[in-house]
Write a protein that holds these residues in place. Structure first.
Motif, short mmCIF file in Angstrom:
data_model
loop_
_atom_site.label_atom_id
_atom_site.label_comp_id
_atom_site.label_asym_id
_atom_site.label_seq_id
_atom_site.Cartn_x
_atom_site.Cartn_y
_atom_site.Cartn_z
N LEU A 1 47.42 -7.50 51.19
CA LEU A 1 48.72 -6.89 52.24
C LEU A 1 50.15 -6.39 51.26
O LEU A 1 50.68 -5.12 51.42
CB LEU A 1 48.07 -7.39 53.27
CG LEU A 1 49.32 -6.00 54.62
CD1 LEU A 1 48.71 -4.51 55.29
CD2 LEU A 1 49.01 -6.84 56.07
N THR A 2 50.69 -7.56 51.39
CA THR A 2 51.65 -7.68 50.69
C THR A 2 51.79 -6.53 49.30
O THR A 2 52.32 -5.72 48.92
CB THR A 2 52.39 -9.26 50.03
OG1 THR A 2 51.64 -9.54 51.28
CG2 THR A 2 54.11 -9.08 49.86
N SER B 1 49.76 -4.11 48.46
CA SER B 1 49.44 -2.86 48.63
C SER B 1 50.95 -1.89 49.10
O SER B 1 51.30 -0.89 49.07
CB SER B 1 48.48 -2.81 49.97
OG SER B 1 46.97 -3.36 49.38
N CYS B 2 51.73 -3.02 49.61
CA CYS B 2 52.84 -2.30 50.25
C CYS B 2 53.57 -2.41 49.36
O CYS B 2 54.19 -1.55 48.97
CB CYS B 2 53.70 -3.49 51.36
SG CYS B 2 52.82 -3.38 52.90
N VAL B 3 53.81 -2.82 48.19
CA VAL B 3 54.85 -2.96 46.87
C VAL B 3 54.25 -1.96 46.36
O VAL B 3 55.16 -1.27 45.84
CB VAL B 3 55.13 -4.00 46.68
CG1 VAL B 3 55.53 -3.96 44.82
CG2 VAL B 3 55.75 -5.61 47.32
N PHE C 1 51.90 0.39 46.98
CA PHE C 1 52.89 2.37 48.02
C PHE C 1 54.19 2.91 48.02
O PHE C 1 54.67 3.35 47.83
CB PHE C 1 52.83 2.08 49.61
CG PHE C 1 52.33 3.04 50.46
CD1 PHE C 1 51.83 4.41 49.62
CD2 PHE C 1 53.96 3.60 51.19
CE1 PHE C 1 51.61 5.54 50.38
CE2 PHE C 1 53.58 4.26 51.71
CZ PHE C 1 52.77 5.06 51.63
N GLN C 2 55.60 1.03 48.08
CA GLN C 2 57.15 1.40 48.34
C GLN C 2 56.95 2.76 46.52
O GLN C 2 57.97 3.08 46.69
CB GLN C 2 57.28 0.32 48.10
CG GLN C 2 59.53 0.91 48.98
CD GLN C 2 60.01 0.21 47.43
OE1 GLN C 2 59.55 -0.26 47.01
NE2 GLN C 2 61.65 1.40 47.66
N GLN C 3 56.20 1.32 45.44
CA GLN C 3 56.99 1.84 44.67
C GLN C 3 56.42 2.91 44.26
O GLN C 3 56.94 4.65 43.59
CB GLN C 3 56.55 1.54 43.39
CG GLN C 3 55.91 1.36 41.72
CD GLN C 3 57.54 1.13 41.33
OE1 GLN C 3 58.23 0.01 41.93
NE2 GLN C 3 58.35 1.99 40.75
N HIS C 4 55.68 4.19 44.47
CA HIS C 4 54.56 5.00 43.98
C HIS C 4 56.03 6.28 44.96
O HIS C 4 55.96 7.33 44.47
CB HIS C 4 53.51 5.47 44.88
CG HIS C 4 53.14 6.44 45.32
ND1 HIS C 4 52.74 7.59 43.66
CD2 HIS C 4 52.76 7.25 46.26
CE1 HIS C 4 52.08 8.80 44.27
NE2 HIS C 4 52.01 8.38 45.48
#
Length: 181
Positions: free
Chosen positions: A28-29, A31-33, A35-38
């Motif tokens: 989950l961590t 994935s969040c990182v 997604f934020q980069q994207h």
């Protein structure tokens, strides 16, 4: 004497539930990182497009990109078209339409209304029942507050129709205080 074996906290063994929760948290961590980069990359790309568009619209090349003379002419033509459209949109169309609608037109049929905002003129094509109706329409336009310098450009009596109507074109100056260039 026997050796003392004190075990205040027994060792806890990790079970499959603990390991699966840890793995889920890590996934989950990550994935969040990612997604934020994207989103950051997408935002930067959109900012670049916005800056490029602003430079093109304002004509600012920033000194980095040199345009060919053909591209400069094309940009000038596009800018002239945008100004022309802007001038057309700033005209108070409602006043002109209201004036034409309020005018007595029992024997007149309006065919086209062609404005030229750059010159501040409007061209009216119409058809009248007879020459007197055409001249009355011309006088009414000249007497209006919205139009001035009304000129008859052309007229033609339609001979192949039994009533012999008159088709004509008028040109008039449409002066508006803040809409003129």
């Amino acid at each position: 004497m026997r050796a003392l074996n004190l075990d205040f906290q027994p060792r806890r063994r990790s079970g499959p539930l603990g390991w699966s929760l840890l793995a889920g948290g890590v996934v989950l961590t990550l994935s969040c990182v990612l997604f934020q980069q994207h989103l950051s990359d997408e935002t930067a790309q959109q900012q670049g497009h916005l800056q490029t568009t602003q430079r093109v619209l304002t004509g600012d090349t920033g000194g980095k990109v040199s345009l060919t003379p053909a591209q400069i002419r094309e940009q000038a033509q596009n800018l002239a078209e945008m100004r022309k459209v802007s001038q057309q949109l700033r005209r108070p169309w409602e006043n002109l339409f209201a004036m034409l609608e309020a005018m007595p037109r029992e024997n007149i049929a309006l065919l086209t209304l062609t404005p030229d905002a750059r010159k501040g003129q409007v061209r009216i094509s119409a058809e009248a029942k007879d020459l007197d109706a055409m001249l009355d329409f011309h006088r009414n336009l000249e007497a209006s507050d919205e139009l001035s310098d009304v000129s008859l450009l052309s007229h033609e009596i339609v001979a192949n129709v039994p009533e012999h109507p008159v088709q004509f074109n008028l040109s008039a100056t449409w002066e508006i205080g803040d809409a003129n260039p």
